[in-house]
Design a protein around this motif. Structure first.
Motif, PDB file in Angstrom:
ATOM      1  N   ILE A 384       0.856  -1.189   0.000  1.00 15.26           N
ATOM      2  CA  ILE A 384       0.000   0.000   0.000  1.00 15.26           C
ATOM      3  C   ILE A 384       0.894   1.242   0.000  1.00 15.26           C
ATOM      4  CG2 ILE A 384      -1.778   1.299   1.220  1.00 15.26           C
ATOM      5  CD1 ILE A 384      -2.761  -1.304   2.433  1.00 15.26           C
ATOM      6  N   GLY A 385       0.810   1.988  -1.069  1.00 15.93           N
ATOM      7  CA  GLY A 385       1.490   3.279  -1.148  1.00 15.93           C
ATOM      8  C   GLY A 385       0.471   4.406  -1.007  1.00 15.93           C
ATOM      9  N   GLU A 386       0.948   5.635  -1.173  1.00 12.11           N
ATOM     10  CA  GLU A 386       0.061   6.778  -1.020  1.00 12.11           C
ATOM     11  C   GLU A 386      -1.073   6.761  -2.045  1.00 12.11           C
ATOM     12  OE1 GLU A 386       0.711   9.826   1.535  1.00 12.11           O
ATOM     13  OE2 GLU A 386       0.845   7.711   2.109  1.00 12.11           O
ATOM     14  N   SER A 387      -0.764   6.370  -3.280  1.00 10.87           N
ATOM     15  CA  SER A 387      -1.810   6.354  -4.312  1.00 10.87           C
ATOM     16  C   SER A 387      -2.841   5.275  -4.026  1.00 10.87           C
ATOM     17  CB  SER A 387      -1.185   6.142  -5.696  1.00 10.87           C
ATOM     18  OG  SER A 387      -0.461   4.925  -5.739  1.00 10.87           O
ATOM     19  N   GLU A 388      -2.401   4.100  -3.551  1.00 13.27           N
ATOM     20  CA  GLU A 388      -3.350   3.028  -3.193  1.00 13.27           C
ATOM     21  C   GLU A 388      -4.197   3.457  -1.998  1.00 13.27           C
ATOM     22  OE1 GLU A 388      -0.215   1.282  -5.608  1.00 13.27           O
ATOM     23  OE2 GLU A 388      -0.086   2.392  -3.711  1.00 13.27           O
ATOM     24  N   ALA A 389      -3.570   4.119  -1.047  1.00 11.62           N
ATOM     25  CA  ALA A 389      -4.321   4.570   0.126  1.00 11.62           C
ATOM     26  C   ALA A 389      -5.414   5.546  -0.264  1.00 11.62           C
ATOM     27  CB  ALA A 389      -3.365   5.208   1.128  1.00 11.62           C
ATOM     28  N   GLU A 390      -5.128   6.375  -1.240  1.00 13.57           N
ATOM     29  CA  GLU A 390      -6.093   7.399  -1.660  1.00 13.57           C
ATOM     30  C   GLU A 390      -7.335   6.783  -2.273  1.00 13.57           C
ATOM     31  OE1 GLU A 390      -6.237  11.350  -4.570  1.00 13.57           O
ATOM     32  OE2 GLU A 390      -4.316  10.416  -4.055  1.00 13.57           O
ATOM     33  N   VAL A 391      -7.186   5.668  -3.025  1.00 21.67           N
ATOM     34  CA  VAL A 391      -8.337   5.077  -3.719  1.00 21.67           C
ATOM     35  C   VAL A 391      -8.838   3.795  -3.051  1.00 21.67           C
ATOM     36  CG1 VAL A 391      -7.690   6.108  -5.912  1.00 21.67           C
ATOM     37  CG2 VAL A 391      -6.816   3.832  -5.312  1.00 21.67           C
ATOM     38  N   GLY A 392      -8.185   3.377  -1.969  1.00 25.89           N
ATOM     39  CA  GLY A 392      -8.665   2.206  -1.226  1.00 25.89           C
ATOM     40  C   GLY A 392      -8.292   0.874  -1.839  1.00 25.89           C
ATOM     41  N   THR A 393      -7.190   0.812  -2.571  1.00 29.99           N
ATOM     42  CA  THR A 393      -6.752  -0.449  -3.172  1.00 29.99           C
ATOM     43  C   THR A 393      -5.443  -0.908  -2.529  1.00 29.99           C
ATOM     44  OG1 THR A 393      -5.502   0.658  -4.918  1.00 29.99           O
ATOM     45  CG2 THR A 393      -7.830   0.139  -5.371  1.00 29.99           C
ATOM     46  N   ALA A 394      -4.981  -2.074  -2.950  1.00 25.17           N
ATOM     47  CA  ALA A 394      -3.695  -2.606  -2.511  1.00 25.17           C
ATOM     48  C   ALA A 394      -3.163  -3.524  -3.605  1.00 25.17           C
ATOM     49  CB  ALA A 394      -3.829  -3.374  -1.203  1.00 25.17           C
ATOM     50  N   ASN A 395      -1.858  -3.685  -3.672  1.00 28.54           N
ATOM     51  CA  ASN A 395      -1.227  -4.636  -4.587  1.00 28.54           C
ATOM     52  C   ASN A 395      -0.922  -5.915  -3.829  1.00 28.54           C
ATOM     53  OD1 ASN A 395      -1.107  -2.780  -6.808  1.00 28.54           O
ATOM     54  ND2 ASN A 395       0.553  -1.740  -5.717  1.00 28.54           N
ATOM     55  N   LEU A 396      -1.379  -7.032  -4.359  1.00 29.39           N
ATOM     56  CA  LEU A 396      -1.178  -8.337  -3.735  1.00 29.39           C
ATOM     57  C   LEU A 396      -0.192  -9.128  -4.582  1.00 29.39           C
ATOM     58  CD1 LEU A 396      -1.968 -10.457  -1.578  1.00 29.39           C
ATOM     59  CD2 LEU A 396      -3.801 -11.184  -3.137  1.00 29.39           C
ATOM     60  N   LYS A 397       0.954  -9.464  -3.992  1.00 29.02           N
ATOM     61  CA  LYS A 397       1.993 -10.176  -4.739  1.00 29.02           C
ATOM     62  C   LYS A 397       2.268 -11.520  -4.082  1.00 29.02           C
ATOM     63  CE  LYS A 397       6.689  -9.798  -6.586  1.00 29.02           C
ATOM     64  NZ  LYS A 397       7.895  -8.943  -6.710  1.00 29.02           N
ATOM     65  N   ARG A 398       2.247 -12.587  -4.883  1.00 24.35           N
ATOM     66  CA  ARG A 398       2.555 -13.934  -4.397  1.00 24.35           C
ATOM     67  C   ARG A 398       4.071 -14.067  -4.276  1.00 24.35           C
ATOM     68  NH1 ARG A 398      -0.926 -18.826  -3.559  1.00 24.35           N
ATOM     69  NH2 ARG A 398       0.609 -20.187  -2.633  1.00 24.35           N
ATOM     70  N   LEU A 399       4.559 -14.487  -3.102  1.00 22.38           N
ATOM     71  CA  LEU A 399       6.001 -14.592  -2.871  1.00 22.38           C
ATOM     72  C   LEU A 399       6.526 -16.018  -2.938  1.00 22.38           C
ATOM     73  CD1 LEU A 399       6.421 -12.094   0.124  1.00 22.38           C
ATOM     74  CD2 LEU A 399       6.787 -11.651  -2.312  1.00 22.38           C
ATOM     75  N   THR A 400       5.684 -17.003  -2.654  1.00 21.45           N
ATOM     76  CA  THR A 400       6.141 -18.395  -2.618  1.00 21.45           C
ATOM     77  C   THR A 400       5.155 -19.288  -3.357  1.00 21.45           C
ATOM     78  OG1 THR A 400       4.957 -18.879  -0.545  1.00 21.45           O
ATOM     79  CG2 THR A 400       7.205 -18.031  -0.356  1.00 21.45           C
ATOM     80  N   GLY A 401       5.589 -20.502  -3.666  1.00 23.76           N
ATOM     81  CA  GLY A 401       4.716 -21.508  -4.257  1.00 23.76           C
ATOM     82  C   GLY A 401       4.383 -21.232  -5.705  1.00 23.76           C
ATOM     83  N   ASP A 402       3.384 -21.950  -6.209  1.00 21.40           N
ATOM     84  CA  ASP A 402       2.948 -21.770  -7.594  1.00 21.40           C
ATOM     85  C   ASP A 402       2.475 -20.336  -7.807  1.00 21.40           C
ATOM     86  OD1 ASP A 402       3.475 -24.412  -8.011  1.00 21.40           O
ATOM     87  OD2 ASP A 402       1.403 -25.077  -7.721  1.00 21.40           O
TER      88      ASP A 402
END
Length: 423
Positions: A384-402
């Motif tokens: 969550i950065g400032e731009s995501e906070a402003e619009v209520g979104t988030a970036n979801l990144k898979r770190l492990t597994g498939d």
């Protein structure tokens, strides 16, 4: 500047890198004991010295050499850091009326203390799981406790443990054997080491448990307690062995297995390993039918065992037994004041949905935060950065597994459902 204060030798810290193995073991133990109907009892670390003098035995190594005993400066009471768990368990049962016209299956865990020379698998503060059953005179519970331990080894993924078994008979049988054993040892006093000479008249059974190579042949030819067993003790032991045979539990009869505590009678046993050097015993116990009465209660049969946790965990490491990962589900990355507030709120919402979440704190670039996310072992990073906070979104990144490395953007309110669905 004062010198740094270190921990006491033989009393060890359990560091964060080691704690997952302890936590996994404790979780397995709780489920295992619940499966057999055992309930937890918690007793104090400090007990009256007299409890162990009367219960464990005045002439045992524990009482003579190993207890951390001290006088209470307030009232002069003679106290001790508990060196073992059974006597305290019996004391609590008597004091609170737990054995009056009833049976009990109990367990406890915690630190014990003995003033010993520290070495691998042998410490001054060590931890045990103790299991005790009261009110059962027959051999079924003796066998059940041994089978329980075989079940635990399987649940933990351990292999190669061996069971040694013996019967110490009852008091009159031990007394007759003791008299003959003392007479035999007196004939071989020139072979005895200092411990053997010290124990000759106070605790001669322990002489047979010697590890001194020069005394092995003498001990092997000493009078055997098994030759003194009466009909009831013999029948009890034969039934224990038959039940173990029925359960396909392999065992070795060891006539010199006596245990180091005076309260044992009839069945005694040890589970041992060859993978930990001199500290071979990982669990041991037996029957102690006279202990409750000896400590002031009404006669009540008892049988139990103790597990050395440190030794058992060393064995899981020696056998490369894997344990479940203790990593978080989510590492929550954020940058900026508004983003920090949004991340704080999001972390709480994810935890409320049952997820394990580490919320990054202390600032730092996205690059440095991603390094910490990778190091944490988390399955996902939520950014969550400032731009995501402003619009209520988030970036979801898979770190492990498939699918590791894949990233999507979605409303913060939908994060928990998406993460849970991809578990």
């Amino acid at each position: 500047m004062s010198k740094t204060i270190s921990g006491i030798r033989g009393m060890n810290d359990v560091l964060p890198a080691d704690s997952p193995r302890w936590l996994h073991f404790e979780a397995v133990v709780r489920d295992w004991l619940a499966a057999y109907g055992y309930q937890q009892l918690r007793t104090p670390i400090v007990e009256a010295t007299a409890l162990f003098v009367r219960g464990v035995g005045e002439h045992t190594d524990i009482v003579e050499k190993e207890m951390y005993a001290f006088e209470d400066s307030l009232n002069g009471e003679q106290l001790v850091l508990r060196p073992e768990g059974t006597a305290g368990c019996v004391r609590a049962c008597i004091e609170h009326g737990l054995l009056y016209n009833q049976t009990q299956r109990l367990w406890y865990t915690g630190p014990m203390f003995r003033h010993e020379r520290p070495q691998k698998g042998r410490y001054r503060q060590f931890h045990q799981v103790g299991v005790e059953a009261f009110g059962f005179a027959g051999p079924e519970v003796d066998a059940e406790l041994i089978v329980m331990l075989a079940d635990l080894w399987q649940r933990l993924g351990l292999t190669g443990l061996s069971l040694e078994l013996n019967s110490l008979g009852d008091a009159a049988e031990r007394a007759a054997h003791r008299a003959e054993l003392i007479a035999y040892l007196e004939q071989h006093v020139d072979i005895l080491d200092e411990d053997g000479k010290r124990r000759l008249h106070t605790n001669p059974l322990r002489v047979l448990d010697t590890k001194n190579p020069a005394m092995q042949a003498m001990a092997e030819h000493a009078p055997k307690l098994s030759d003194f067993l009466g009909a009831e003790s013999h029948t009890h032991f034969e039934r224990v062995k038959a039940l173990l045979d029925d359960a396909s539990i392999a065992y070795k009869l060891n006539n010199r297995l006596v245990r180091g505590l005076d309260y044992y009678n009839r069945t005694v046993f040890e589970w041992t390993t060859t993978e930990l050097g001199a500290q071979a015993t990982v669990a041991a116990g037996g029957r102690y039918d006279g202990l409750v009465e000896q400590l002031g209660g009404k006669p009540c049969p008892g049988v139990g065992f103790g597990i050395g946790i440190e030794r058992l965990l060393l064995l899981t490491e020696a056998q490369s037994v894997s344990i479940p990962a203790n990593a978080p589900d989510v590492y929550l990355i954020n940058d900026g004041e508004a983003a920090g507030r949004a991340a704080f709120k999001t972390a709480n919402a994810l935890r409320a949905a049952g997820l394990k979440v580490v919320l990054h704190a202390g600032g730092g670039s996205f690059k440095s935060q991603f390094k910490k996310a990778d190091a944490s072992g988390a399955r996902f990073a939520v950014v969550i950065g400032e731009s995501e906070a402003e619009v209520g979104t988030a970036n979801l990144k898979r770190l492990t597994g498939d699918g590791a490395g894949e990233q999507i953007t979605l409303p913060q309110a939908e994060l928990a459902a998406r993460i849970t669905a991809t578990a």
